[in-house]
Scaffold this active site. Structure first.
Site, PDB file in Angstrom:
ATOM      1  N   ASP A 119       0.623  26.100  16.174  1.00  0.00           N
ATOM      2  CA  ASP A 119       1.526  27.167  15.781  1.00  0.00           C
ATOM      3  C   ASP A 119       0.757  28.149  14.898  1.00  0.00           C
ATOM      4  O   ASP A 119      -0.035  27.742  14.040  1.00  0.00           O
ATOM      5  CB  ASP A 119       2.711  26.574  15.007  1.00  0.00           C
ATOM      6  CG  ASP A 119       3.788  27.600  14.722  1.00  0.00           C
ATOM      7  OD1 ASP A 119       4.680  27.745  15.562  1.00  0.00           O
ATOM      8  OD2 ASP A 119       3.720  28.244  13.665  1.00  0.00           O
TER       9      ASP A 119
ATOM     10  N   GLU B   2       5.455  31.595  18.936  1.00  0.00           N
ATOM     11  CA  GLU B   2       4.035  31.503  18.589  1.00  0.00           C
ATOM     12  C   GLU B   2       3.525  30.067  18.654  1.00  0.00           C
ATOM     13  O   GLU B   2       2.464  29.747  18.128  1.00  0.00           O
ATOM     14  CB  GLU B   2       3.799  32.064  17.184  1.00  0.00           C
ATOM     15  CG  GLU B   2       4.394  31.271  16.054  1.00  0.00           C
ATOM     16  CD  GLU B   2       5.836  31.633  15.735  1.00  0.00           C
ATOM     17  OE1 GLU B   2       6.268  31.384  14.600  1.00  0.00           O
ATOM     18  OE2 GLU B   2       6.537  32.168  16.627  1.00  0.00           O
TER      19      GLU B   2
END
Length: 306
Positions: free
Chosen positions: A181, A224
C-alpha cells in the site's frame, strides 16, 4: 451423463490470452489453431498450438495444463496429422474426453468443436487470423487488467489466488502473498491532485513488475493497494522480495508535472505452510493484517504475518 454445453452468455463473454502453428490458408487468410478455455480454471486463456504433438492434463509437465481435480495428469493428446488436421486422442483418462458432448477415443477436430476434459474443463478448438488474434488479445487485456496501471484486476487476482491455493494445498507446496500500500497516498492526491496520484500508481506498477518473475501475479487490489501472488515461494523468500520492492520504491524518483514526489510503500507478507490458510479470503486477511502492522509500525517497512 454427458457434460453440459456452456450457455450463450458464457460463450459471448469468454475472453482470451495468447500463450503459440500456422494453419492452412483459406480465401487468402492464414489461419492459426487455438484452444480457448470456456469453463473451468483459467477461464479465457487461449493456447496457440505451436507443436506437432501436445499433452493436455493436470501434470506440471503437460504442454497445456489444467488445475482441475477432474482432469487426469495425462488426460489427452493433440497431434498434427500429415493431412494438416489436428487429432485429439484420449489417454485412458479417468473422467473421459468429450467432443461436442460425445465421449471419444480419437477424433479429427473441426473449427468450433467444444471439448470437455472431465466434468469441468471445457475448451473450444478454433482458428484465428492475425486480426482476430490481436482482437482477442485486446479483449483479454481489457477484461482482466487494470486500465491505469496494467496490473491484473481484483477479479482476476481472486480467481487466480483460489487456483493457486488449491494447488498448494493439494501438492503441499509453498505459496506466499504480498500486499502493499502506498504510504500517505491521500496526501499526494490532496496536495498535488489526482493526476499526480495516477502518475505515482503507474510508476509504482512499473517498478514492481521489474522485480518479479514471469510466474508471479501482480494485481491492483483496490485504490493504492496492490498484491503479488508468489507460487512456490516460501514466506521468508517472499519477505526478501517485499524488502527489495520497498527499497526500490523508496529510491525511485517519482515525478508529476516537474514536481518530485517522495513515495514509500508498506508491505505485509503471509505464506503457506507457516499459515495454514483454508481459503483465499483467509490468506488475503493475513497479508493485510501484516500490512497494517507495518503501517502502525511507522510505514515504509515490511512485516510478516505470524
Amino acid at each position: 451423463m454427458a457434460p453440459r454445453n456452456p450457455s450463450d452468455h458464457e460463450e459471448a463473454t469468454s475472453i482470451t490470452r495468447i500463450t503459440g502453428l500456422t494453419g492452412s490458408g483459406q480465401r487468402g487468410r492464414t489461419l492459426t489453431p487455438y484452444l480457448i478455455v470456456l469453463v473451468g480454471t483459467h477461464v479465457g486463456e487461449t493456447f496457440r498450438l505451436d507443436d506437432g504433438e501436445l499433452i493436455l492434463g493436470r501434470s506440471p509437465q503437460s504442454n497445456i495444463r489444467f488445475d482441475d481435480d477432474g482432469v487426469s495428469r495425462r488426460h489427452a493428446k493433440m497431434r498434427l496429422a500429415p493431412s494438416g488436421d489436428w487429432v485429439l486422442e484420449d489417454l485412458k483418462s479417468a473422467n473421459g474426453t468429450f467432443v461436442n458432448d460425445e465421449r471419444i477415443a480419437s477424433r479429427v477436430l473441426r473449427a468450433e468443436d467444444k471439448i470437455h476434459f472431465g466434468p469441468n474443463a471445457l475448451v473450444k478448438f478454433t482458428l484465428h487470423d492475425e486480426l482476430e488474434e490481436n482482437f482477442q488479445r485486446q479483449m483479454y487485456d481489457a477484461a482482466l487488467r487494470d486500465g491505469l496501471t496494467g496490473a491484473f484486476n481484483k477479479k482476476y487476482f481472486l480467481t487466480r489466488l483460489d487456483t493457486e491455493l488449491a494447488y498448494a494445498r493439494r501438492h503441499q507446496t509453498n505459496l506466499s502473498l504480498i500486499m502493499l500500500d502506498v504510504d500517505f497516498f491521500k496526501r499526494v492526491n490532496d496536495t498535488h491532485g489526482h493526476l499526480a496520484g495516477d502518475a505515482v500508481l503507474v510508476t509504482l506498477a512499473q517498478v514492481v513488475v521489474r522485480t518479479l518473475r514471469a510466474e508471479d501475479v501482480f494485481a491492483r487490489y483496490g485504490g493504492e493497494e496492490f498484491a503479488v501472488i508468489c507460487r512456490g515461494v516460501s514466506r521468508e523468500q517472499a519477505y526478501i522480495l517485499a524488502e527489495r520492492i520497498r527499497s526500490l520504491v523508496e529510491a525511485t524518483p517519482f515525478e508529476s508535472s516537474g514536481t518530485r514526489l517522495a513515495v514509500t510503500v508498506s508491505l505485509g507478507v503471509a505464506g503457506m505452510p507457516e499459515f495454514a490458510a483454508q481459503s483465499s479470503v483467509q490468506l488475503v486477511a493475513a497479508a493485510d493484517e501484516a500490512l497494517y502492522a507495518a503501517k502502525r509500525g511507522g510505514r515504509n517497512r515490511v512485516m510478516r504475518y505470524s
